[in-house]
Design a protein around this motif. Sequence first.
Motif, PDB file in Angstrom:
ATOM      1  N   VAL A  59       1.005  -1.159   0.132  1.00 16.41           N
ATOM      2  CA  VAL A  59       0.245  -0.004   0.043  1.00 16.41           C
ATOM      3  C   VAL A  59       0.939   1.214  -0.029  1.00 16.41           C
ATOM      4  N   LEU A  60       0.533   2.075  -0.926  1.00 16.69           N
ATOM      5  CA  LEU A  60       1.130   3.649  -1.063  1.00 16.69           C
ATOM      6  C   LEU A  60       0.158   4.555  -0.115  1.00 16.69           C
ATOM      7  N   ASP A  61       0.468   5.160   0.831  1.00 19.61           N
ATOM      8  CA  ASP A  61      -0.287   6.356   1.526  1.00 19.61           C
ATOM      9  C   ASP A  61       0.487   7.700   1.009  1.00 19.61           C
ATOM     10  N   VAL A  62      -0.147   8.482   0.335  1.00 20.40           N
ATOM     11  CA  VAL A  62       0.257   9.622  -0.364  1.00 20.40           C
ATOM     12  C   VAL A  62      -0.324  11.079   0.705  1.00 20.40           C
ATOM     13  N   GLY A  63       0.563  11.744   1.387  1.00 17.17           N
ATOM     14  CA  GLY A  63       0.021  12.615   2.194  1.00 17.17           C
ATOM     15  C   GLY A  63      -0.217  12.088   3.424  1.00 17.17           C
ATOM     16  N   SER A  64       0.748  11.295   4.082  1.00 18.91           N
ATOM     17  CA  SER A  64       0.852  10.614   5.329  1.00 18.91           C
ATOM     18  C   SER A  64       0.851  11.477   6.537  1.00 18.91           C
ATOM     19  N   GLY A  65       1.505  12.568   6.396  1.00 21.66           N
ATOM     20  CA  GLY A  65       1.012  13.532   7.559  1.00 21.66           C
ATOM     21  C   GLY A  65       1.565  13.214   8.795  1.00 21.66           C
ATOM     22  N   SER A  66       0.520  13.146   9.700  1.00 28.04           N
ATOM     23  CA  SER A  66       1.286  12.582  11.279  1.00 28.04           C
ATOM     24  C   SER A  66       1.060  11.227  11.220  1.00 28.04           C
ATOM     25  N   GLY A  67       0.997  10.316  10.274  1.00 27.72           N
ATOM     26  CA  GLY A  67       1.369   9.105  10.295  1.00 27.72           C
ATOM     27  C   GLY A  67       0.041   7.936  10.489  1.00 27.72           C
ATOM     28  N   TRP A  68      -1.057   8.927  11.019  1.00 26.44           N
ATOM     29  CA  TRP A  68      -2.147   8.192  11.411  1.00 26.44           C
ATOM     30  C   TRP A  68      -2.687   7.229  10.407  1.00 26.44           C
ATOM     31  N   THR A  69      -2.757   7.411   9.075  1.00 20.12           N
ATOM     32  CA  THR A  69      -3.559   6.900   7.986  1.00 20.12           C
ATOM     33  C   THR A  69      -2.492   5.664   7.741  1.00 20.12           C
ATOM     34  N   THR A  70      -1.140   5.885   7.703  1.00 19.38           N
ATOM     35  CA  THR A  70      -0.023   4.889   7.523  1.00 19.38           C
ATOM     36  C   THR A  70      -0.235   3.674   8.552  1.00 19.38           C
ATOM     37  N   ALA A  71      -0.473   4.181   9.908  1.00 17.21           N
ATOM     38  CA  ALA A  71      -0.612   3.354  11.081  1.00 17.21           C
ATOM     39  C   ALA A  71      -1.924   2.293  10.740  1.00 17.21           C
ATOM     40  N   LEU A  72      -2.762   3.073  10.508  1.00 15.08           N
ATOM     41  CA  LEU A  72      -4.127   2.306  10.464  1.00 15.08           C
ATOM     42  C   LEU A  72      -3.925   1.215   9.270  1.00 15.08           C
ATOM     43  N   LEU A  73      -3.372   1.600   8.039  1.00  9.66           N
ATOM     44  CA  LEU A  73      -3.088   0.855   6.810  1.00  9.66           C
ATOM     45  C   LEU A  73      -2.128  -0.373   7.214  1.00  9.66           C
TER      46      LEU A  73
END
Length: 185
Positions: A59-73
């Motif tokens: 999975v690629l998370d573009v605009g990961s910002g604070s990392g929350w969506t990356t951690a959820l993914l």
Amino acid sequence: MDAIDAAFAAIDRRGFLPEGTADPRVDAPIEIGHGQTNSQPRTVADMLRLLQPHPGQRVLDVGSGSGWTTALLAHLVGASGEVFGVEIVPQLVTFGARNLAATDQPWSSIRAAAPGRLGLPQFAPFDRILVSASPPELPQQLVDQLGPSGRMVIPVAGEMLLVRRVGAEVEVTRHGRYRFVPLHA
């Protein structure tokens, strides 16, 4: 409890917000500095349900910002998967990577975006791409990084799109209006 709800229960939003910010339980975007936000939980849940990430996917998370969506993914794909977060703001790369590291999911990472380039073409193809910033039109650079049967969820000009690769074709469906910060290459 479905997989998305389980990810939200496992990954506490509080760990991804700057000290002294708004109540993380509020269903609203929260400023994280540098003109960026930690997205509204209901919006993130909508996006993840459209994306349909599964264990073992890349999975690629573009605009990961604070990392929350990356951690959820990372929670959703598990240790057999791989999640690549990419962020354009250097301070948020550091902030997000630190937050993500605290979740102990070493199959996920956040790195700096290359100037003028969207995504991480050197690591493509991806099974799923989540984009948390809005371009004025669908970026072909990201479509090209989708693997066979890949799915991308991206807000384009205020409208949430699901982009699916079906064989050699790309199908796009629309899923409501949303507001996001602009996507910059």
